[in-house]
Scaffold this active site. Sequence first.
Site, PDB file in Angstrom:
ATOM      1  N   GLU A 184      10.438  24.884  25.700  1.00  0.00           N
ATOM      2  CA  GLU A 184       9.632  24.610  24.499  1.00  0.00           C
ATOM      3  C   GLU A 184       8.680  25.762  24.132  1.00  0.00           C
ATOM      4  O   GLU A 184       7.624  25.538  23.540  1.00  0.00           O
ATOM      5  CB  GLU A 184       8.831  23.319  24.676  1.00  0.00           C
ATOM      6  CG  GLU A 184       9.699  22.086  24.848  1.00  0.00           C
ATOM      7  CD  GLU A 184       8.912  20.792  24.933  1.00  0.00           C
ATOM      8  OE1 GLU A 184       9.413  19.758  24.472  1.00  0.00           O
ATOM      9  OE2 GLU A 184       7.789  20.818  25.466  1.00  0.00           O
ATOM     10  N   GLU A 253      16.111  16.614  24.554  1.00  0.00           N
ATOM     11  CA  GLU A 253      15.110  15.569  24.815  1.00  0.00           C
ATOM     12  C   GLU A 253      15.081  14.587  23.650  1.00  0.00           C
ATOM     13  O   GLU A 253      14.488  14.847  22.614  1.00  0.00           O
ATOM     14  CB  GLU A 253      13.706  16.166  25.024  1.00  0.00           C
ATOM     15  CG  GLU A 253      13.547  16.933  26.314  1.00  0.00           C
ATOM     16  CD  GLU A 253      12.091  17.311  26.602  1.00  0.00           C
ATOM     17  OE1 GLU A 253      11.179  16.729  25.972  1.00  0.00           O
ATOM     18  OE2 GLU A 253      11.874  18.196  27.457  1.00  0.00           O
TER      19      GLU A 253
END
Length: 836
Positions: A184, A253
């Site tokens: 991320e 995710e």
Amino acid sequence: MMGKMGSITTLLLLCLALISIAIEAIDVSYDGRAITIDGKRKILFSGSIHYPRSTAEMWPSLIEKSKEGGLDVIETYVFWNVHEPHPGQYDFSGNLDLVRFIKTIQNQGLHAVLRIGPYVCAEWNYGGFPVWLHNIPNIEFRTNNAIFEDEMKKFTTLIVDMMRHEKLFASQGGPIILAQIENEYGNIMGSYGQNGKEYVQWCAQLAQSYQIGVPWIMCQQSDAPDPLINTCNGFYCDQWHPNSNNKPKMWTEDWTGWFMHWGGPTPHRTAEDVAFAVGRFFQYGGTFQNYYMYHGGTNFGRTSGGPYITTSYDYDAPLNEYGDLNQPKWGHLKRLHEVLKSVETTLTMGSSRNIDYGNQMTATIFSYAGQSVCFLGNAHPSMDANINFQNTQYTIPAWSVSILPDCYTEVYNTAKVNAQTSIMTINNENSYALDWQWMPETHLEQMKDGKVLGSVAITAPRLLDQKVANDTSDYLWYITSVDVKQGDPILSHDLKIRVNTKGHVLHVFVNGAHIGSQYATYGKYTFTFEADIKLKLGKNEISLVSGTVGLPNYGAYFDNIHVGVTGVQLVSQNDGSEVTKDISTNVWHYKVGMHGENVKLYSPSRSTEEWFTNGLQAHKIFMWYKTTFRTPVGTDSVVLDLKGLGKGQAWVNGNNIGRYWVSYLAGEDGCSSTCDYRGTYRSNKCTTNCGNPTQRWYHVPDSFLRDGLDNTLVVFEEQGGNPFQVKIATVTIAKACAKAYEGHELELACKENQVISEIKFASFGVPEGECGSFKKGHCESSDTLSIVKRLCLGKQQCSIHVNEKMLGPTGCRVPENRLAIDALCQTTVSNERRKY
């Protein structure tokens, strides 16, 4: 002759070894449509299970239930801080045994995705970085910094070499089909400027240098360098696309729920909304999708981050914190996986075209080799859609996707749940009063004759960030003395101490007496403590205890967020004006942790002679309590009901089950007894438990318990609670209910150690209401109740075909009949605990 024969033998063995490797090796690659395994494009369903958030004994059951739920892949992060708690000292034992975890996945015939990072976020303490890393001079995290990159490379290489040595990469015949570097970073990369861009390039080059034979991924990294695949994280990823047409659309995710934090309610995400997000993703070309989390588990010990992330990391995942099925989410998604897997070839090989009906209603048609698969998607948050599709009328509920494997028959709609709802209950009816021993935390008076008692870690003429102690405890003592002489202007009847802190907790002592305590609220970790004090002539001891409740784990430069005391002043009033004595630059002595922690009072091997057995002291800060309890009979999950306690940590047989904070209540507002699945999900959309402790019950895994022997429970109570209300409880299914649609099969089940003991309600037709409040509609089959009783009573599970042939005619003039059932589950007698 012998030499020649030996050479031939060696050559033959080498050839056999190479043949064996060639046979076992799995070719994993990708193209613009999908991950390919041995040249075949695959639809892959994955689920995150973090090995340190459960126990090694739980892993086989968790992975077996994941496989039964339709998963192909298990995904996990690698948690640097628990594996290297001190520089060069590694721990891969117990539930940190990464190799064992990956091999357990392999034993179930599933694939694995290894997210090495080594930054993980994950609501994990310090984002998974060891805090000692912060204390290396001139280091800068997650940027083009040679010191950081060297440390990151050493740990990443350690993990890659470990997996390679055990032949766990698919190219060696192992289960690992994908690996991830960083995590991320794209969300915060802009804060690091050009150095951030160069760091991304370095990460990609490092990953490729390992030549592990499987693709690497970077999530939330739109500029992920080729050949690394960039992937999506979020509640919805249907409109997201990779940075190249040569890369597949991957979702690393899919957030199945949300985390809990101290002072907050319990978040939920409906099965309908998760299924809608998945259906949309595959409608628009997705082929790899991972649930974050599939099993959330428990933040044992001091592993939770945030700050203020709870010990429970249940996440409303398809498998709950204890490893039980979270129904209906598990069952509803299982059926979705089955349907999408049945059309894998068409979805991965076929061409697609979209039809836009307006008002957020679309149809997508996949065609290949004479076969077609259709998705009818209605993204409107409140209006059902009635459409004519290929000369047939369909009604698509708002915020749902229908899947038609033959482009005619609807076999699945994301809003139509045909799985049971399991109502869990905490059972402490057989609990008994615990016999407590107690002991105060010693050395509340930290100085004597001007000298600090006990072991001093650091002495400095300033206030230090709490991270100097490498996060070996939640607690850091700041100790100094103030010499007061006659005539000192600070002397006053109106004297206060003022402490500015960026810590989460502060306890203040003056001359050994507790002056007061203060706690930060969630999201606001800077506060000022102020209280009246009295000083004596001569030396006065000032002792401050700064506490953390998990270090930050997300954001640009989160690693540099200051934690701890930042300023200390003595303030008095003199003739109406304020007189301030700043003691921030005094010589401060730093002690790490509580005495009880350092001598391991929680260890079962500790002598019991030093504990007090009479006159238990309750509602006092910094108290240690100890008791024993018998392992509950049966196989239900065991929890501690810590009602009555305040804040602290608890150990069972020496195992730290995590932080507790029962006194921190969720706010009164924001919860609802109902939840509309329609419309965009937010973490505060469907919450419960307002006005109650954020977390009252704490998981004790079976492997922490002793069969046939007493278990030792030790509690460190920081805030001042009462242990007399603590109970040992178990978690089980109280009731199973459902409202299934005609044409489907309803599977009704209690836990493995239970049977369906009573059918409270059963109606096939147009029943009204929801689980727990069903009532009959205007028409139904008169035989429903007797048929359901015959099929299900006394059984652990039963299957019911929801149609008039099975349940009898209803006489209802409706498009679809429905079957509503309320059933009770009863635990059978068992004298053994489950052996994982």
